[in-house]
Motif scaffolding. Structure first.
Motif, PDB file in Angstrom:
ATOM      1  N   LEU A 161       0.826  -1.209   0.000  1.00 62.51           N
ATOM      2  CA  LEU A 161       0.000   0.000   0.000  1.00 62.51           C
ATOM      3  C   LEU A 161       0.862   1.262   0.000  1.00 62.51           C
ATOM      4  N   VAL A 162       1.692   1.366  -1.011  1.00 66.83           N
ATOM      5  CA  VAL A 162       2.557   2.533  -1.145  1.00 66.83           C
ATOM      6  C   VAL A 162       2.369   3.159  -2.527  1.00 66.83           C
ATOM      7  N   THR A 163       2.935   4.337  -2.695  1.00 60.47           N
ATOM      8  CA  THR A 163       2.834   5.079  -3.946  1.00 60.47           C
ATOM      9  C   THR A 163       4.144   4.987  -4.726  1.00 60.47           C
ATOM     10  N   ALA A 164       4.095   5.450  -5.971  1.00 62.65           N
ATOM     11  CA  ALA A 164       5.326   5.522  -6.758  1.00 62.65           C
ATOM     12  C   ALA A 164       6.308   6.498  -6.132  1.00 62.65           C
ATOM     13  N   ASP A 165       5.791   7.595  -5.573  1.00 59.24           N
ATOM     14  CA  ASP A 165       6.685   8.568  -4.930  1.00 59.24           C
ATOM     15  C   ASP A 165       7.402   7.946  -3.739  1.00 59.24           C
ATOM     16  N   GLN A 166       6.674   7.183  -2.908  1.00 60.54           N
ATOM     17  CA  GLN A 166       7.347   6.540  -1.787  1.00 60.54           C
ATOM     18  C   GLN A 166       8.314   5.471  -2.273  1.00 60.54           C
ATOM     19  N   THR A 167       7.987   4.823  -3.378  1.00 63.68           N
ATOM     20  CA  THR A 167       8.904   3.846  -3.945  1.00 63.68           C
ATOM     21  C   THR A 167      10.235   4.503  -4.279  1.00 63.68           C
ATOM     22  N   ALA A 168      10.181   5.700  -4.856  1.00 61.30           N
ATOM     23  CA  ALA A 168      11.412   6.428  -5.183  1.00 61.30           C
ATOM     24  C   ALA A 168      12.196   6.773  -3.914  1.00 61.30           C
ATOM     25  N   THR A 249       0.844   2.239 -17.859  1.00 61.53           N
ATOM     26  CA  THR A 249       1.612   3.430 -17.485  1.00 61.53           C
ATOM     27  C   THR A 249       1.804   3.523 -15.980  1.00 61.53           C
ATOM     28  N   ARG A 250       0.750   3.198 -15.223  1.00 62.65           N
ATOM     29  CA  ARG A 250       0.847   3.262 -13.757  1.00 62.65           C
ATOM     30  C   ARG A 250       1.859   2.248 -13.229  1.00 62.65           C
ATOM     31  N   VAL A 251       1.851   1.047 -13.788  1.00 62.80           N
ATOM     32  CA  VAL A 251       2.826   0.044 -13.361  1.00 62.80           C
ATOM     33  C   VAL A 251       4.239   0.510 -13.694  1.00 62.80           C
ATOM     34  N   GLU A 252       4.403   1.089 -14.871  1.00 57.34           N
ATOM     35  CA  GLU A 252       5.718   1.569 -15.281  1.00 57.34           C
ATOM     36  C   GLU A 252       6.203   2.709 -14.390  1.00 57.34           C
ATOM     37  N   GLU A 253       5.278   3.486 -13.821  1.00 56.05           N
ATOM     38  CA  GLU A 253       5.670   4.548 -12.897  1.00 56.05           C
ATOM     39  C   GLU A 253       6.420   3.971 -11.695  1.00 56.05           C
ATOM     40  N   PHE A 254       5.964   2.827 -11.201  1.00 54.42           N
ATOM     41  CA  PHE A 254       6.631   2.203 -10.058  1.00 54.42           C
ATOM     42  C   PHE A 254       8.015   1.690 -10.456  1.00 54.42           C
ATOM     43  N   LEU A 255       8.120   1.121 -11.651  1.00 54.89           N
ATOM     44  CA  LEU A 255       9.419   0.636 -12.115  1.00 54.89           C
ATOM     45  C   LEU A 255      10.383   1.798 -12.329  1.00 54.89           C
TER      46      LEU A 255
END
Length: 288
Positions: A161-168, A249-255
């Motif tokens: 339950l995290v965001t792409a921003d937190q992933t970064a 696109t959303r999945v690629e944001e996390f990658l």
């Protein structure tokens, strides 16, 4: 070993709560589905709901390559010595196929819940003493201190339950080598109102857990974002929904944010608990 783990799990996996509460004798349909997921090209299956190596074993035995991981195994409900022994037994039979994911769960779900960070450190100490190698485990790390533990005393992090921003942010703190494999919920629905309604129904149970709401607040969301089922901003940040292009696109944001692997959870509003096998197949096709 971390490089080998990254290669094993690949870029995409499936997160499922279907094994929650089941014992190994009840896993027949899921074991069959795991074989299908392997054929679809997924690299890993992540079992939610405090599962264990014993639950993963029949799923591994029913397939030939795909990794199976716990996401998460609660430190409060499994003794570290028993965990180390069961993981060693499974790894001996199927080298490299099982991934131990650990976490501290939540105060509302674990009566023993006290000083979770200290308890996690003690649990890792006990695993070390029992001979379990640090590079064969992952931590469900949300906060900075837990992320540091995932970097220093595990093979990486499997945040939920995290965001792409937190992933970064997590990638920056972890460094390049550790595995970072966030979970991402997917709603295969193009209509915004319907997609967000399905998402909010599912998100509600998590917004009652302070570990998650505090994490959202720590990462730039407001009290309004976590109230009343979650704002559109929050829903859109922790779910991928829309047509195939939007979801891809959303999945690629996390990658692009630094994830090595994304654990994808289908959310479809089905309250019967049936396996979303058709959706898993559709998702594999749009990610190909």
């Amino acid at each position: 070993m971390t490089d080998a783990l990254k290669e094993t799990v690949g870029r995409y996996g499936i997160w499922t709560g279907a094994a929650r509460g089941l014992d190994p004798s009840q896993l027949g349909e899921l074991a069959e589905a795991v074989g299908e997921l392997e054929e679809l090209g997924y690299g890993a299956v992540w079992l939610g709901g405090n599962t264990s190596a014993a639950v993963a074993a029949p799923l591994i035995e029913a397939s030939s390559r795909i990794a199976v991981g716990t996401s998460i195994q609660s430190i409060w409900e499994h003794e570290p010595a028993d965990t180390a022994a069961s993981v060693a037994e499974l790894d001996s039979a199927h080298p490299g196929r099982f991934v131990l994911g650990l976490g501290v769960s939540h105060a509302k779900l674990a009566e023993q819940y006290r000083r979770p960070y200290s308890a996690l450190v003690s649990y890792l100490d006990a695993l070390d003493e029992a001979g379990h190698p640090a590079d064969r485990r992952l931590l469900a790390a949300l906060g900075p201190k837990s992320i540091d533990l995932a970097r220093d005393r595990a093979a990486g992090s499997i945040p939920y339950l995290v965001t792409a921003d937190q992933t970064a942010t997590s990638r920056e703190r972890l460094g390049e080598a550790p595995l970072l494999a966030p979970e991402l919920k997917v709603v295969l629905e193009s209509d915004p109102a319907r997609a967000r309604a399905v998402a909010r129904d599912y998100l509600a149970m998590y917004l009652a857990l302070p570990n998650y709401t505090n994490n959202f607040l720590r990462n730039g969301f407001t009290e309004d974002d976590v109230a009343n089922g979650g704002s559109d901003r929050l829903v859109d940040a922790v779910f991928a929904w829309g047509d195939e292009s939007r979801i891809r696109t959303r999945v690629e944001e996390f990658l692009k944010a630094g994830a090595d692997h994304v654990a994808l959870q289908i959310v479809d509003g089905d309250t019967r608990g049936s396996l979303p096998r058709e959706a898993w197949s559709k998702l594999a096709s749009l990610l190909a």
